[in-house]
Scaffold this active site. Sequence first.
Site, mmCIF file in Angstrom:
data_model
loop_
_atom_site.group_PDB
_atom_site.id
_atom_site.type_symbol
_atom_site.label_atom_id
_atom_site.label_comp_id
_atom_site.label_asym_id
_atom_site.label_seq_id
_atom_site.Cartn_x
_atom_site.Cartn_y
_atom_site.Cartn_z
ATOM 1 N N HIS A 93 -4.691 -4.790 5.827
ATOM 2 C CA HIS A 93 -5.573 -3.901 5.596
ATOM 3 C C HIS A 93 -6.941 -4.615 5.155
ATOM 4 C CE1 HIS A 93 -2.756 -0.578 5.790
ATOM 5 N NE2 HIS A 93 -3.638 0.330 6.243
ATOM 6 N N LYS B 78 -9.367 -1.985 0.205
ATOM 7 C CA LYS B 78 -8.333 -1.162 0.199
ATOM 8 C C LYS B 78 -7.893 -1.208 -1.311
ATOM 9 C CE LYS B 78 -4.202 1.165 2.288
ATOM 10 N NZ LYS B 78 -4.839 2.298 2.228
#
Length: 267
Positions: free
Chosen positions: A153, A157
Site C-alpha cells: 500500500h 496508510k
Amino acid sequence: MKPISVVVHGASGKMGMEVVKAVSREPGMRVVGAVDQNPAEDTLTIPGSLERVPFSSDIDQILSGTKPDVMVDFSVAAATKAAVPVAARQGLNLVIGTTGFSPADLDEMSRLAKQYKIGIVVAANFALGAVLMMHLSKIAAKYFDFAEIVELHHDQKVDFPSGTALATAKAMVKSKGKPFSMPAAEQGTVSSRGKQIDGITIHSVRLPGLVANQEVIFGMAGQTLRIKHDTINRECFMPGVILAVKEVLKRPGLTVGLEALLNLQEA
Ligand code: NAD
C-alpha cells in the site's frame, strides 16, 4: 423510469467526490444533494455539467429538501453513526462505505433498518476484484496447507497489516477449518517475517507510488497458486458502489459486505 436519486454524505472527501462523479455519470441515477462539514458554498456543481445541487452540513435539511431514494456515505465512523438514524427516520436507503464500525454499531444499523423498513448496505471494500480475490482465496484454502499474503500500500496508510489482509487470512482459516502449516524452521518461534494469523504470514509493504495491492500465495509440493488484486486509483470502488445503490432498493434490512450482492455463496 424515474432515476434513482442519491445524496452523498462526505461529498468533499476523496471517496465522496469520486461517488458524485460516478453516480452522476451512471444512466438511471442522479445526485440530488450533498452533505459535508463546512462546505464553502451552498451548492455543489455536478462534474461535467452546469447542474448545481444543494450542499450543506445540515443533513436533515438536505434530506427533507431533496427526498432522495438512497444516501451514499463515505465520511468518518462518528459522522455515519449520527447520520444513519436521521436518514432512517426519513425512510431512506443507505449505502455505507465508511470503515471502523464495531459489531454493536452494525447491530444498531440492523435494528434501525428493521424499524424503518429500509435497506442498508455496509461494505468495508467496494472493489469487486478484492471481494473476488477473498472469495477465491477461501476456495483455494481448502486444498493447500501453506499460504502467505503480501499486501502493498501507499506510505500514507496508517494500519498494518491492512484490514483486507487480516480479513482474508481469517476467512481462509475459517474456510479451511484449521490453521495453515508453518515452515518447519519457524514452528514454535516468534517469526520476524511478518504478522502471523494461524499459520499465514502477512507481509506489509509501504511505499510512495503504490495504491493498494494484495497477493495471496498458496504452496504445496511442486506448485504454487497466486491470487492477485491490484488497484490503480479510487475508480476501482465505483462499480461496487453503483451496484449497491441499485441493490439496496431491493434488500430491506442490513446487508454486510458485497458478497451477497454478487451472489457469492459461502466458500
Ligand atoms: P476523506 O478524509 O477524504 O473524506 C472524508 C469526508 O468526510 C471529508 O470530506 C470530511 O469533511 C467528511 N466528514 C467528516 N466528518 C463529517 C461530518 N460530521 N459530517 C459530514 N461530513 C463529514 O476520506 P476518504 O478517503 O474519502 O474515506 C472516507 C471513508 O471511506 C473512510 O472511512 C475510509 O476508510 C473509507 N473507505 C472505504 C472504502 C470501501 O471500499 N468501503 C474505500 C476507500 C475508503
